[in-house]
Motif scaffolding. Structure first.
Motif, short mmCIF file in Angstrom:
data_model
loop_
_atom_site.label_atom_id
_atom_site.label_comp_id
_atom_site.label_asym_id
_atom_site.label_seq_id
_atom_site.Cartn_x
_atom_site.Cartn_y
_atom_site.Cartn_z
N THR A 53 -55.84 37.37 -16.09
CA THR A 53 -56.14 37.10 -14.69
C THR A 53 -57.62 36.81 -14.57
O THR A 53 -58.44 37.32 -15.34
CB THR A 53 -55.77 38.29 -13.79
N PHE A 54 -57.98 35.98 -13.61
CA PHE A 54 -59.39 35.67 -13.42
C PHE A 54 -59.64 35.22 -11.99
O PHE A 54 -58.73 34.83 -11.26
CB PHE A 54 -59.85 34.60 -14.40
N VAL A 55 -60.90 35.30 -11.59
CA VAL A 55 -61.32 34.86 -10.27
C VAL A 55 -61.69 33.38 -10.38
O VAL A 55 -62.68 33.03 -11.00
CB VAL A 55 -62.53 35.67 -9.77
N ARG A 56 -60.86 32.54 -9.79
CA ARG A 56 -61.15 31.10 -9.85
C ARG A 56 -62.25 30.71 -8.87
O ARG A 56 -63.04 29.81 -9.13
CB ARG A 56 -59.88 30.29 -9.57
N ASP A 57 -62.29 31.39 -7.73
CA ASP A 57 -63.26 31.07 -6.68
C ASP A 57 -64.22 32.25 -6.53
O ASP A 57 -63.85 33.30 -6.02
CB ASP A 57 -62.52 30.80 -5.36
N THR A 58 -65.47 32.07 -6.96
CA THR A 58 -66.43 33.17 -6.91
C THR A 58 -66.84 33.51 -5.48
O THR A 58 -67.42 34.58 -5.25
CB THR A 58 -67.69 32.81 -7.71
N LEU A 59 -66.55 32.62 -4.52
CA LEU A 59 -66.84 32.94 -3.12
C LEU A 59 -65.78 33.86 -2.53
O LEU A 59 -65.96 34.41 -1.45
CB LEU A 59 -66.93 31.65 -2.29
N LYS A 60 -64.67 33.99 -3.26
CA LYS A 60 -63.59 34.90 -2.83
C LYS A 60 -63.21 35.79 -4.02
O LYS A 60 -62.12 35.69 -4.58
CB LYS A 60 -62.38 34.10 -2.36
N PRO A 61 -64.14 36.65 -4.43
CA PRO A 61 -63.94 37.42 -5.66
C PRO A 61 -62.78 38.40 -5.62
O PRO A 61 -62.35 38.89 -6.66
CB PRO A 61 -65.28 38.16 -5.82
N ASP A 62 -62.27 38.70 -4.45
CA ASP A 62 -61.16 39.65 -4.35
C ASP A 62 -59.80 38.98 -4.58
O ASP A 62 -58.77 39.66 -4.62
CB ASP A 62 -61.15 40.33 -3.00
N ILE A 63 -59.82 37.65 -4.71
CA ILE A 63 -58.57 36.92 -4.89
C ILE A 63 -58.48 36.41 -6.32
O ILE A 63 -59.24 35.53 -6.73
CB ILE A 63 -58.45 35.74 -3.90
N TYR A 64 -57.56 36.98 -7.09
CA TYR A 64 -57.34 36.55 -8.47
C TYR A 64 -56.31 35.43 -8.50
O TYR A 64 -55.38 35.40 -7.70
CB TYR A 64 -56.83 37.72 -9.33
N THR A 65 -56.48 34.53 -9.47
CA THR A 65 -55.45 33.54 -9.70
C THR A 65 -54.19 34.24 -10.20
O THR A 65 -54.26 35.28 -10.86
CB THR A 65 -55.93 32.52 -10.76
N GLN A 66 -53.05 33.68 -9.87
CA GLN A 66 -51.78 34.22 -10.35
C GLN A 66 -51.85 34.44 -11.85
O GLN A 66 -52.28 33.56 -12.60
CB GLN A 66 -50.66 33.23 -10.02
N PRO A 67 -51.48 35.61 -12.35
CA PRO A 67 -51.63 35.93 -13.77
C PRO A 67 -50.91 34.93 -14.68
O PRO A 67 -49.83 34.46 -14.37
CB PRO A 67 -51.03 37.33 -13.90
N ASP A 68 -51.54 34.67 -15.82
CA ASP A 68 -50.92 33.85 -16.86
C ASP A 68 -50.42 34.79 -17.95
O ASP A 68 -51.03 35.83 -18.23
CB ASP A 68 -51.94 32.87 -17.43
N VAL A 69 -49.31 34.43 -18.56
CA VAL A 69 -48.76 35.18 -19.69
C VAL A 69 -49.14 34.44 -20.96
O VAL A 69 -48.76 33.28 -21.14
CB VAL A 69 -47.22 35.30 -19.58
N GLN A 70 -49.90 35.09 -21.82
CA GLN A 70 -50.45 34.41 -22.99
C GLN A 70 -50.06 35.12 -24.27
O GLN A 70 -49.75 36.32 -24.26
CB GLN A 70 -51.98 34.28 -22.85
N THR A 71 -50.07 34.38 -25.38
CA THR A 71 -49.56 34.87 -26.65
C THR A 71 -50.57 34.64 -27.76
O THR A 71 -51.20 33.59 -27.84
CB THR A 71 -48.24 34.16 -27.01
N LEU A 72 -50.68 35.64 -28.63
CA LEU A 72 -51.49 35.54 -29.85
C LEU A 72 -50.55 35.66 -31.04
O LEU A 72 -49.87 36.68 -31.21
CB LEU A 72 -52.54 36.65 -29.89
N LEU A 73 -50.49 34.61 -31.86
CA LEU A 73 -49.74 34.65 -33.11
C LEU A 73 -50.74 34.83 -34.25
O LEU A 73 -51.69 34.06 -34.36
CB LEU A 73 -48.95 33.35 -33.32
N ILE A 74 -50.50 35.82 -35.09
CA ILE A 74 -51.45 36.14 -36.16
C ILE A 74 -50.81 35.83 -37.50
O ILE A 74 -49.78 36.40 -37.87
CB ILE A 74 -51.86 37.62 -36.10
N GLY A 75 -51.40 34.89 -38.22
CA GLY A 75 -50.91 34.51 -39.54
C GLY A 75 -51.79 35.04 -40.64
O GLY A 75 -52.71 35.83 -40.41
#
Length: 269
Positions: A53-75
């Motif tokens: 999750t991250f703040v896309r708009d720094t003028l509205k720091p209390d509003i996070y972008t909708q969370p992304d689901v991310q994956t790490l594959l380790i080889g």
């Protein structure tokens, strides 16, 4: 699965992964349907999930972008970090907050390859750049906490314009982590910046029964640099219409007036 079972499973992973993990020869995976249009460069025995999750708009720091689901594959030699949600939402209209980059650490050896395959910002093409594996000057602390039921230790670092704190699990002795983070004596399970605008947090760890291909898409890429791609992102967000007229051969609809869009990149320098 209750907390006790999770701890036992993860303890087993930490103690046995490096010794017993089974990997496939990448060439044996070439015919797998999921990678028909990709080049297999390694195989993974461990899969880690993160919520980003991250703040896309720094003028509205209390509003996070909708969370992304991310994956790490380790080889064995390479890791791949990407948006699982992007893969699953390719044919869906709701892709708010979905990242389209893919990060390959130590590919080629000693370097990092980054691709943007989904045109998250609708830049009009696919991009690729390579850079030396970044050296992150971590400072280890004595602070401890628990992330995903796993005891972790805190480390801090300043990296490309942001001050970060990371929580890593010494019980899983793999120097990997989400996004471009790496280089700690244990798997990084949580990272946040000091302004609380960026947050990566582990939501799952899976030792794979069958190795999974680490593959890079075979696409026509515009070869660029990290700095140039970040400049294009900013140009697009500052003036969508102007960027489209300058760089795109086809405009999507008759858009004449789009206000500047909030832009808060992870890398500030």
């Amino acid at each position: 699965m209750n907390r006790r079972k999770i701890i036992l499973v993860l303890a087993f992973i930490g103690s046995s992964l490096l010794a017993s993990a089974q990997y496939l020869d990448p060439s044996s995976l070439e015919k797998a349907p999921i990678i028909n249009f990709a080049e297999t460069i390694d195989s993974a025995a461990l899969k880690v999930s993160y919520r980003f999750t991250f703040v896309r708009d720094t003028l509205k720091p209390d509003i996070y972008t909708q969370p992304d689901v991310q994956t790490l594959l380790i080889g064995r030699k390479t890791s791949k970090y990407f948006s699982q949600k992007f893969i699953e939402s390719t044919y869906l209209s709701d892709n708010i907050g979905v990242c389209s980059f893919e990060i390959f650490k130590n590919h080629p050896e000693g370097q990092m390859t980054v691709t943007d395959i989904g045109n998250e910002f609708d830049l009009g093409t696919n991009f690729m750049y390579k850079e030396e594996m970044p050296v992150i000057d971590w400072t280890l602390t004595t602070d401890t906490s628990t992330v995903f039921y796993i005891p972790c230790r805190k480390a801090t670092a300043f990296f490309r314009g942001r001050q970060y704190e990371a929580w890593f699990a010494s019980s899983i002795p793999i120097g990997e982590g989400p996004w471009k983070f790496h280089g700690l004596p244990g798997l990084i399970l949580k990272v946040s910046d000091s302004k609380l605008q960026i947050l990566f947090e582990c939501t799952g760890i899976q030792q794979l029964a069958k190795p999974e291909a680490i593959a890079i898409h075979r696409l026509n890429y515009q070869i660029t640099t990290r700095q140039e791609l970040n400049r294009l992102y900013k140009e697009f967000m500052d003036d969508v219409v102007g960027y489209s007229k300058k760089h795109l051969t086809e405009l999507m609809g008759q858009v004449d007036n789009v206000p500047p869009l909030p832009y808060n990149p992870i890398e500030l320098e």
